[in-house]
Design a protein around this motif. Structure first.
Motif, short mmCIF file in Angstrom:
data_model
loop_
_atom_site.label_atom_id
_atom_site.label_comp_id
_atom_site.label_asym_id
_atom_site.label_seq_id
_atom_site.Cartn_x
_atom_site.Cartn_y
_atom_site.Cartn_z
N UNK A 587 0.84 -1.20 0.00
CA UNK A 587 0.00 0.00 0.00
C UNK A 587 0.88 1.26 0.00
N UNK A 588 1.86 1.30 0.88
CA UNK A 588 2.75 2.47 0.94
C UNK A 588 3.47 2.64 -0.38
N UNK A 589 3.96 1.52 -0.91
CA UNK A 589 4.70 1.58 -2.17
C UNK A 589 3.84 2.24 -3.26
N UNK A 590 2.61 1.73 -3.42
CA UNK A 590 1.78 2.24 -4.52
C UNK A 590 1.34 3.69 -4.27
N UNK A 591 1.05 4.04 -3.03
CA UNK A 591 0.68 5.43 -2.74
C UNK A 591 1.85 6.35 -3.13
N UNK A 592 3.06 5.94 -2.77
CA UNK A 592 4.24 6.78 -3.07
C UNK A 592 4.44 6.90 -4.58
N UNK A 593 4.26 5.80 -5.30
CA UNK A 593 4.41 5.86 -6.76
C UNK A 593 3.34 6.79 -7.34
N UNK A 594 2.09 6.63 -6.85
CA UNK A 594 0.98 7.49 -7.32
C UNK A 594 1.30 8.97 -7.10
N UNK A 595 1.96 9.26 -5.99
CA UNK A 595 2.28 10.66 -5.67
C UNK A 595 3.57 11.13 -6.34
N UNK A 596 4.16 10.27 -7.14
CA UNK A 596 5.37 10.65 -7.88
C UNK A 596 6.60 10.78 -7.00
N UNK A 597 6.64 10.06 -5.89
CA UNK A 597 7.79 10.18 -4.98
C UNK A 597 8.93 9.26 -5.41
N UNK A 598 10.12 9.59 -4.97
CA UNK A 598 11.28 8.75 -5.23
C UNK A 598 11.29 7.62 -4.20
N UNK A 599 10.70 6.50 -4.58
CA UNK A 599 10.43 5.42 -3.63
C UNK A 599 11.71 4.86 -2.99
N UNK A 600 12.71 4.62 -3.83
CA UNK A 600 13.91 3.95 -3.30
C UNK A 600 14.83 4.89 -2.53
#
Ligand code: F6R
Length: 612
Positions: A587-600
């Motif tokens: 869930x966190x991963x996909x929310x971060x991707x949706x928000x355009x964040x630098x996940x790694x």
């Protein structure tokens, strides 16, 4: 946190250093730089990513076979071009890269200013390289001796690498409190904060120990102690890690790859250790401290961040299975609060990287007080792995994504096995119970596999969360630490403010926050305190909170109260954190991707926090 790379050999240093810096990116950084030597010193450095650094290099510049590089995570002075490493001494001869913090920097700076030294940056590193130059001039000694004498006057933590115009065939490396690994190739040598920068060139390494200084030349490596200048017999280790394990393998991000690796990483954690039918846990580290565990009146668990959350699950597990009281503490608090430590306490220190400065310092304090310290680490050869009396590796494999995922489930798995072992030696677990739990641990990987199949459904749910600025994670019992961990994951990679709470505590304050703008993620697997959680969900529903639940299959009551439900397989309540964590990571991963964040590489964060 900052990363160091160095090369001395016959090949072109630049591509080796740049690739090395890219491999170190996972540690988190805000600027980077390299120094190349080929008759003269070429320095490139800038704020921002290594790609930007690459664009600076003069394409026609000479091909050097000696050089050092650095990724910086700002401590002294803001992230900008001038504060980026390498730093050069006033006479232009010495070039340094440095991880750590020099605590007596101001007194050294004052001394140097009195001697007419000037500084271009705000960093402690530039002070250090000039101090070395000053000592070399004053004492008229070799470069190696000047570095050694200078470091004896430094208070703080460091890993450094130095090259010099007047010693074009030498690299100096030294460490105190910050990791440094030397790589031995075929007539070529490497330096790294860990082995990842040079893994494609050699797997033969020497781990530099605290208080050691290495002189690296084409003739070989000589290591001496910094305080007493005594020679050290270095041990050469052969690494088992392969290049594939530190690459993305077709996944868009390391974090996603690492979430997906959990069925395998947990298999690796339990392989050869867990024997349900024999009622046995076989772990060499536990055997080594079994007499301590038998008489232990108390267990103290230390860690930071996600490792601390794993420690909280460990508290519930160890108390449940062995009835020995457990205290879990942030290493950063423990080390500074004059804690009561008894010689028959067993301290468990948990760390993925094995390099976290606060955890390392807390271990040293516990050892000084006579406690036996057991380490749970992921990185073989790390400082914590070497500093503890005994320990168990989690065998989760390299974790590159800054947000910890597979390390957490592996840590909990080790703690579950440790709790079983303690329950057995303390005679608090029946054979039937031991066997039931051990058999169920064996089933966790395949259950995680089935949760991973929910990925696209979780992705859909994440779209409904991306617009919120706040969130609450609620759990009870074994899943209270999971609520904390779920909240940490979301906040660190998506920058949505998230709080974890024991669900029943909501009434004592946080309930005031609940309205339709507040999403609540409830961890309500079957078993344990399920019924109580249903009541907590009703309280949220009555206040129009948006509810996302993680629960067992077919729980119609929770389903009817929730805006979205993630249904996961059942397991024993005590092992449920190993399952409930997985949908929260996704869930966190996909929310971060949706928000355009630098996940790694989330902003301001470092993978390995080597400063306090
Ligand atoms: C969170 C995270 C950090 C680390 C913490 C301790 O996702 O990764 O909170 O858990 O910095 O690091 P280790 O386990 O390396 O000691």
């Amino acid at each position: 946190m900052c990363g160091i790379v160095g090369y001395l050999g016959n090949k072109e240093a630049y591509p080796i250093l740049i690739n090395g810096l890219k491999r170190l990116e996972y540690r988190g950084y805000d600027s980077s730089g390299i120094a190349l030597f080929n008759g003269d010193m070429e320095i490139y450095k800038c704020k921002g990513k290594v790609e930007r650094l690459e664009s600076l290099k003069n394409k026609d510049s000479s091909s050097a076979s000696l050089g050092i590089g650095h990724t910086r995570w700002a401590t002294h002075g803001p992230p900008n071009d001038k504060n980026a490493h390498p730093h050069v001494s006033n006479n232009g001869d010495l070039v340094i890269v440095h991880n750590g913090i020099i605590e007596n920097v101001e007194s050294l700076r004052t001394l140097l200013i009195e001697k007419n030294y000037s500084f271009k940056s705000d960093t402690d590193t530039e002070v250090l390289v000039n101090f070395i130059e000053y000592v070399q001039k004053e004492e008229k000694v070799s470069l190696e001796e000047a570095v050694r004498l200078s470091l004896n006057q430094v208070i703080g933590a460091y890993a450094i690498s130095i090259i010099s115009k007047s010693h074009p065939d030498v690299m100096i490396a030294a460490r105190l409190g910050s990791p440094l690994v030397l790589g031995l190739g075929n007539k070529e040598f490497f330096i790294g904060s860990d082995a990842t920068p040079f893994l494609d060139h050699t797997k033969k390494v020497i781990y530099l120990e605290d208080g050691e200084l290495a002189r690296i030349s084409k003739q070989g490596i000589s290591i001496r102690t910094i305080d007493s200048d005594k020679p050290v017999d270095a041990i050469i280790h052969q690494l088992q890690m392969d290049l594939e394990s530190i690459e993305k393998g077709g996944f868009e991000h390391f974090m996603l790859k690492e979430i997906y690796e959990q069925p395998t990483s947990i298999q690796n954690t339990i392989r050869g250790r867990l024997f349900p039918e024999k009622n046995e846990i076989k772990m060499a580290g536990l055997e080594m401290i079994s007499s301590n565990l038998k008489v232990a009146n108390r267990i103290i668990i230390l860690g930071c961040g996600t490792s601390w959350h794993a420690g909280l699950v460990g508290e519930y597990l160890i108390e449940e299975f062995s009835r020995v009281p457990v205290e879990v503490e942030y290493a950063s608090e423990f080390r500074y609060r004059n804690p009561v430590i008894n010689s028959n306490d067993v301290v468990i220190a948990i760390s993925q990287s094995g390099e976290t400065a606060d955890t390392l310092a807390a271990i040293k304090l516990a050892k000084e007080s006579g406690a036996c310290v057991f380490g749970i680490c992921n990185v073989v050869g790390s400082s914590i792995a070497r500093e503890t009396d005994a320990g168990a590796f989690t065998h989760a494999g390299p974790e590159i994504g800054v947000a910890s995922t597979k390390a957490f489930t592996a840590q909990v798995t080790v703690l579950a096995m440790m709790a079983l072992y303690m329950g057995k030696i303390k005679n608090k677990l029946t054979k039937t119970k031991f066997r039931e739990i051990a058999l169920e641990i064996n089933k966790i990987p395949e259950k995680i596999e089935s949760i991973l199949k929910l990925d696209s459904a979780i992705k859909t749910i994440s779209k409904s969360l991306k617009g919120f600025n706040n969130s609450l994670f609620l759990g009870r019992g074994f899943n209270f630490p999971v609520a904390l961990e779920g909240a940490l994951k979301l906040k660190e990679i998506s920058y949505i403010h998230a709080e974890g709470y024991p669900a029943a505590e909501m009434k004592h304050g946080p309930i005031a926050l609940i309205d339709k703008k507040m999403p609540i993620i409830v961890i309500a697997p079957l078993g344990g305190l399920y019924e109580k959680l249903v009541s907590n969900i009703q309280e949220v529903k009555a206040r129009k909170g948006k509810i996302i639940s993680i629960t067992g299959f077919g729980q119609s009551e929770v389903k009817s109260l929730s805006d979205a439900v993630i249904e996961i397989p059942d397991t024993l309540d005590c092992l449920s954190p190993m399952l409930t964590t997985i949908p929260l990571q996704l869930l966190s991963y996909h929310v971060a991707v949706e928000r355009g964040c630098n996940v790694d590489q989330p902003r301001n964060l470092a993978k390995s926090v080597t400063v306090e």
